[in-house]
Design an enzyme around this catalytic site. Structure first.
Site, mmCIF file in Angstrom:
data_model
loop_
_atom_site.group_PDB
_atom_site.id
_atom_site.type_symbol
_atom_site.label_atom_id
_atom_site.label_comp_id
_atom_site.label_asym_id
_atom_site.label_seq_id
_atom_site.Cartn_x
_atom_site.Cartn_y
_atom_site.Cartn_z
ATOM 1 N N LYS A 75 -2.517 -4.527 10.114
ATOM 2 C CA LYS A 75 -3.016 -4.198 8.764
ATOM 3 C C LYS A 75 -2.164 -4.908 7.719
ATOM 4 O O LYS A 75 -2.681 -5.530 6.791
ATOM 5 C CB LYS A 75 -2.941 -2.690 8.566
ATOM 6 C CG LYS A 75 -2.906 -2.248 7.100
ATOM 7 C CD LYS A 75 -2.864 -0.755 6.935
ATOM 8 C CE LYS A 75 -1.481 -0.191 6.857
ATOM 9 N NZ LYS A 75 -0.849 -0.272 5.532
ATOM 10 N N ASN A 76 -0.838 -4.872 7.903
ATOM 11 C CA ASN A 76 0.063 -5.398 6.871
ATOM 12 C C ASN A 76 0.181 -6.912 6.876
ATOM 13 O O ASN A 76 0.886 -7.481 6.057
ATOM 14 C CB ASN A 76 1.437 -4.734 6.989
ATOM 15 C CG ASN A 76 1.382 -3.263 6.584
ATOM 16 O OD1 ASN A 76 0.364 -2.813 6.066
ATOM 17 N ND2 ASN A 76 2.442 -2.535 6.852
ATOM 18 N N CYS A 84 3.505 6.981 -4.577
ATOM 19 C CA CYS A 84 2.710 7.531 -3.477
ATOM 20 C C CYS A 84 3.612 8.574 -2.799
ATOM 21 O O CYS A 84 4.734 8.824 -3.229
ATOM 22 C CB CYS A 84 2.287 6.442 -2.496
ATOM 23 S SG CYS A 84 3.631 5.877 -1.484
ATOM 24 N N ARG A 121 7.791 3.594 -5.500
ATOM 25 C CA ARG A 121 7.198 2.285 -5.137
ATOM 26 C C ARG A 121 7.069 1.358 -6.355
ATOM 27 O O ARG A 121 5.966 0.941 -6.735
ATOM 28 C CB ARG A 121 5.837 2.469 -4.476
ATOM 29 C CG ARG A 121 5.771 3.478 -3.358
ATOM 30 C CD ARG A 121 6.481 3.083 -2.088
ATOM 31 N NE ARG A 121 5.938 1.921 -1.421
ATOM 32 C CZ ARG A 121 4.904 1.949 -0.567
ATOM 33 N NH1 ARG A 121 4.295 3.079 -0.347
ATOM 34 N NH2 ARG A 121 4.491 0.834 0.016
ATOM 35 N N ASP A 144 8.421 1.918 9.194
ATOM 36 C CA ASP A 144 7.073 2.378 9.542
ATOM 37 C C ASP A 144 7.008 3.008 10.932
ATOM 38 O O ASP A 144 5.959 3.529 11.306
ATOM 39 C CB ASP A 144 6.074 1.213 9.468
ATOM 40 C CG ASP A 144 5.844 0.783 8.042
ATOM 41 O OD1 ASP A 144 5.224 -0.268 7.831
ATOM 42 O OD2 ASP A 144 6.314 1.492 7.129
ATOM 43 N N ARG A 204 -6.522 4.944 7.316
ATOM 44 C CA ARG A 204 -6.111 3.790 6.499
ATOM 45 C C ARG A 204 -5.479 2.706 7.350
ATOM 46 O O ARG A 204 -5.550 1.536 7.028
ATOM 47 C CB ARG A 204 -5.092 4.240 5.450
ATOM 48 C CG ARG A 204 -5.644 5.181 4.423
ATOM 49 C CD ARG A 204 -4.660 5.405 3.317
ATOM 50 N NE ARG A 204 -4.175 4.123 2.800
ATOM 51 C CZ ARG A 204 -3.380 4.025 1.725
ATOM 52 N NH1 ARG A 204 -2.995 5.113 1.085
ATOM 53 N NH2 ARG A 204 -2.977 2.867 1.288
#
Ligand code: EPZ
Length: 421
Positions: free
Chosen positions: A22-23, A119, A124, A309, A401
Site C-alpha cells: 500500500k505504502n 490522526c 502528523r 508499522d 484501508r
C-alpha cells in the site's frame, strides 16, 4: 458498521500470498501526475487507501483504468490537470493525499492541498514537506486550513537536510525534484523499501536519481518525464503481519511473493523470540522453532530499524511469550491505542511514556474489542486468533484501508473468522 468475529485457538497452516505494498502504491499513483504519458502499475493492492488515492488523482484530471488479466493492474493517464486542489474531505480521510503536493508543483507550479490534520497515532505535521518545497523555490501560504503553494518560475534544485527521516517528505520532495531546474540533494532521507520502489518508477519515467536506499538522495532535474510500466513491490508489513499470525497461533505458514529480507530488523527480532523463518523459492516458511516464544525487547526506528508499522503486531505476539518484553515506540507520539484493547483480552501491559512493558501470559481470552487505527486493528486480529474463545472486533473499516482480503486469506489457512454487518 461491520464487525469481525473470530474464534481463536486454531494453529494456522497453509499458504498466504502477499499483495503489493500500500505504502508504495500510494506515491506511485501520485507520481503519474508528473507526466502526460501513460503509467501502468501492476500488483496494486485492492485496499481502501488505494481507492481513495485513485479518486483524488481522478479529480485532478487523471484517468485511471483497471486493465484486465492480472489483478491489480491500473493504467494512469494525465493528459492535462483539470484541478490543482486536494480537498479536505479527501485528505482528512487519507493523509497520504499530501503526496500530490510535490507532483502538482512540479507539473504546473501550483497546488492547493488541505492540511491533513492529525490522526489516531499522532498530530502528523507536514512541516518538513513544506520547508523542503520552499527551499526549492515554492511560495507556501496556509489559508483556511489549506496549503496554497505556487512556483511561478518553476522549482529549482536545493540542498535539503531533514532533522529526522520522513517517508512522506522524502517522497514529496523526490517527486518535486525530478522536474526542478538543477540538482537537489536530500540529506537524512528515508531509506524504506517503498522509497527505493518509487525511485525505480521515477527512473523508468526518465528521472535521474542516485542514492536510492541510502540517506543521501541526489536528483538531477530533467525537462519532462515519460510513461512507464512498474510493478509495485510486495508489502513487507503485510508479510510481517502474517508471519506473526503463524507464530502467535503456533501454526506454520508459507508466505508467498515476499522475500524474507523485506522483513528487515523484524526478521532478527522474530528469530530472537523463537520464531523460525526459512527462505523459500518465492517467499519463506514461518512457525515456532520449538513451541516456546520468548519475550524480546523492541525499539521502532526508521528503516532499516524495526518498522513502527509492525510494533502493534509484535506486541500482540509478546503478550503470549514467556517472560517480559519492553516495546518502545520512537516514531509516533501515540501509537499504543491497541494496549487497552489487548488488556481487555487478558494481556498484562504497562505503558510509561513511549515504552510499553509486556508480561507474557499463558493464554489470552476472547472479548469484544475496538479497532482504532490500521495497525492496532490487525494486532487485535492476531490476538484474537491466539485467544481462547470468541472475539468481536468493532470498527474494522480501519483494517480495510491497508489489508487486502484479510478474512479470505486467514480463513484459507484455517482461521475461524467472519465479517458480520
Ligand atoms: C509513512 O507515514 C507511512 N505511510 C506510515 O504508515 C509509516 O508508519 C510512516 O511512514 C513511518 O514509517 C505511508 O507511507 C502512506 P513520516 P508518514 O513522515 O510519511 C514526523 C501505515 O500504517 N514528521 O515518516 O506520514 C511524523 O510526525 C502508515 O501504513 C514531522 O515531524 O510518516 C512522525 O513522527 C501509518 N514533520 C515521523 O516524522 C513532517 O513534515 C515520521 O513520519 C513529516 C513527518
Amino acid at each position: 458498521m461491520d464487525r469481525l468475529v473470530i474464534t481463536g485457538g486454531i494453529p494456522l497452516r497453509g499458504t498466504v500470498r502477499i499483495s503489493g505494498a500500500k505504502n508504495a502504491a500510494l506515491p506511485a499513483i501520485a507520481a503519474a501526475l508528473l507526466t502526460d504519458e501513460p503509467v501502468e502499475l501492476a500488483n496494486v493492492p485492492d485496499v481502501v487507501d488505494v481507492a481513495s488515492m485513485l479518486r483524488l488523482v481522478q479529480r485532478l484530471g487523471t484517468s485511471a483504468t483497471h486493465i484486465g488479466g492480472a489483478p491489480g493492474r491500473i493504467r494512469l493517464l494525465t493528459p492535462e490537470l483539470l484541478s490543482i486542489e486536494a480537498p479536505y474531505d479527501l485528505v482528512r480521510r487519507m493523509r497520504a493525499s499530501v503526496l500530490v503536493l510535490g507532483p502538482l508543483l512540479a507539473r504546473v507550479g501550483r497546488a492547493r492541498v488541505s492540511l491533513p490534520g492529525g490522526c489516531a497515532i499522532g498530530p502528523r505535521p507536514i512541516d518538513l514537506h513544506l520547508k523542503g518545497l520552499e527551499r526549492m523555490g515554492a511560495q507556501i501560504d496556509l489559508v483556511d486550513g489549506y496549503v496554497e503553494a505556487r512556483a511561478p518560475d518553476g522549482l529549482h534544485g536545493a540542498e535539503i537536510e531533514f532533522p529526522q527521516p520522513s517517508v512522506g517528505a522524502t517522497e514529496n520532495l523526490l517527486m518535486a525534484a525530478t522536474l526542478a531546474r538543477g540538482t537537489t540533494r536530500i540529506v537524512n532521507a528515508a531509506r524504506e523499501p517503498e522509497i527505493v520502489d518509487l525511485v525505480r518508477l521515477l527512473c523508468a519515467m526518465g528521472a535521474r536519481i542516485e542514492g536510492a536506499g541510502t540517506s543521501i538522495l541526489e536528483i538531477e532535474g530533467v525537462s519532462r518525464l515519460g510513461g512507464a510500466h512498474h510493478t509495485i513491490l510486495p508489502d513487507r508489513i503485510e508479510a510481517g503481519t502474517y508471519a506473526i499470525a503463524a507464530a502467535i497461533t503456533g501454526g506454520r505458514l508459507t508466505i508467498e511473493q515476499a522475500p524474507l529480507e523485506l522483513l528487515g530488523a523484524a526478521r532478527d527480532k522474530l528469530c530472537e523470540a523463537g520464531v523460525e523463518l526459512v527462505e523459500r523459492e518465492n517467499g519463506f516458511e514461518v512457525g515456532r522453532a520449538n513451541g516456546i516464544l520468548e519475550g524480546v525487547d523492541v525499539m521502532t526506528r526508521p528503516y532499516p530499524g524495526f518498522a513502527t508499522d509492525l510494533q502493534a503486531q509484535f506486541m500482540a505476539l509478546m503478550c503470549v511469550a514467556r517472560g517480559a518484553a519492553m516495546i518502545t515506540e520512537t516514531i509516533f507520539e501515540n501509537r499504543f491505542m491497541h494496549v487497552p484493547e489487548l488488556m481487555r483480552m487478558g494481556a498484562k501491559i504497562t505503558v510509561h511514556g513511549g515504552s510499553a512493558l509486556v508480561r507474557g501470559v499463558e493464554r489470552l481470552k476472547g472479548a469484544p474489542v475496538m479497532a482504532t487505527d490500521l495497525r492496532a486493528s490487525v494486532s487485535l486480529v492476531l490476538a484474537a486468533l491466539a485467544a481462547e474463545g470468541r472475539t468481536e472486533i468493532n470498527r474494522i473499516y480501519h483494517l480495510d484501508r491497508g489489508y487486502e482480503a484479510l478474512e479470505r486469506k486467514l480463513a484459507a489457512v484455517g482461521a475461524r473468522i467472519e465479517r458480520v454487518p
